[in-house]
Design an enzyme around this catalytic site. Structure first.
Site, mmCIF file in Angstrom:
data_model
loop_
_atom_site.group_PDB
_atom_site.id
_atom_site.type_symbol
_atom_site.label_atom_id
_atom_site.label_comp_id
_atom_site.label_asym_id
_atom_site.label_seq_id
_atom_site.Cartn_x
_atom_site.Cartn_y
_atom_site.Cartn_z
ATOM 1 N NE ARG A 225 43.959 40.358 37.616
ATOM 2 C CZ ARG A 225 42.850 40.676 38.275
ATOM 3 N NH1 ARG A 225 42.935 41.217 39.480
ATOM 4 N NH2 ARG A 225 41.672 40.465 37.731
ATOM 5 C CG HIS A 273 42.477 38.608 45.540
ATOM 6 N ND1 HIS A 273 43.124 37.979 44.496
ATOM 7 C CD2 HIS A 273 41.632 39.502 44.956
ATOM 8 C CE1 HIS A 273 42.682 38.446 43.346
ATOM 9 N NE2 HIS A 273 41.779 39.376 43.601
#
Length: 310
Positions: A225, A273
């Site tokens: 994250r 991502h």
């Protein structure tokens, strides 16, 4: 008949409709599965993803569980209307994708591949890297993803240390936990991989103080994250040379703004991502297995502890 509401959004429905129905058939479950909801009070299960079709869960009074398609739940777990049990996604294909990304980028930094791939001066430098056994790797986060990555790295020969907020047991992996354990886990680490959830306790876990514990020239890999790292502290450590490189797959703002310093920094690699993705074929089986368990009165898998945020 069981009523299942696919509330993960119209974009995902075409990819999930057939795999979910196939998983229902394999499990012998007769159910109505629909991306539309005429009567919230009749819904038994909600399949959800952040950005989907629900922000208020209070009308779903009969719902037995909300089944998230993402591994991360930080965008839903704090919703005050969510009183139903929440399950996160632990997808075997997502785990395998994460293992491949972590192993690939760890080997890239360990072997120094960049200096051969990008060598505009045609410099002949026959320096060999050390063996993996001489390059300690620390994993922050020892859930399903962390454990799988730890064993893959060990199979290549890396000495692996794991850390988690609370005590865990992972076979054959040296583990630490808590604040004191974090210092022990990071001290002297040559490569650090972040696989923690985003919670108030994990935000900025890599900061000026903890980055200083790493071995000189260490590499940081973050497929977890974006909020786990203090961006300014990371850039400062890169600029001084204390960190050799950072490979980042997740960011505080996504897509990463075009003017962000990470794009232009020579010691930062940005990946968009893509470290791991939930795959409909395998994730559908995980979701339907949880529905089967709930219908049978068995405990739900991957149940989120809302007080801890994951």
């Amino acid at each position: 008949m069981i009523q299942i509401y696919f509330a993960a959004g119209a974009r995902l429905w075409p990819g999930y409709a057939a795999p979910l129905r196939a998983a229902l058939d394999d499990a012998g479950i007769v159910a109505s599965l629909t991306p539309d909801c005429a009567d919230p009070a009749m819904v038994d299960y909600i399949i959800f993803a952040p950005g989907g079709d629900i922000s208020d869960f209070s009308p779903y009074t009969r719902c037995n569980a909300v089944l998230n398609l993402w591994a991360g739940v930080e965008k839903i777990v704090g919703n005050p209307t969510l009183t139903q049990p929440l399950c996160r996604m632990v997808d075997p294909a997502l785990t395998q994708g994460m293992v491949e990304w972590v192993l690939g980028h760890t080997l890239r930094h360990h072997l120094g591949m960049d200096r051969h791939i990008t060598n505009p001066t045609h410099t002949w430098d026959p320096t060999c890297p050390p063996l993996a056994a001489e390059r300690p790797v620390t994993l922050l986060g020892m859930g399903a993803l962390g454990a799988a990555c730890a064993h893959a790295l060990q199979a290549v020969g890396f000495p692996v240390t794991g850390w988690s907020r609370t005590a865990k047991s992972v076979p054959d992996v040296a583990l630490h936990h808590g604040d004191a354990g974090l210092v022990a886990a990071l001290t002297g680490a040559a490569i650090v991989v972040l696989l923690l959830p985003k919670t108030p306790a994990t935000e900025n876990i890599l900061n000026a103080q903890t980055l200083a514990l790493l071995a000189p020239g260490a590499a940081v890999l973050n497929p977890g994250r974006g909020h786990l790292i203090d961006d300014a502290a990371l850039l400062a450590a890169l600029d001084t040379g204390h960190l050799g490189h950072a490979t980042l797959d997740v960011f505080r703002t996504e897509p990463l703004p075009a003017d962000h310093a990470f794009w232009a920094h020579p010691r930062v690699t940005v990946t968009p991502h893509v470290a791991a993705e939930t795959r409909p074929s395998s994730a559908s089986r995980v979701v339907i297995e949880n529905i089967r368990r709930a219908q049978a009165g068995a405990p739900l898998l991957h149940l989120v502890d809302k007080s801890r945020g994951y």
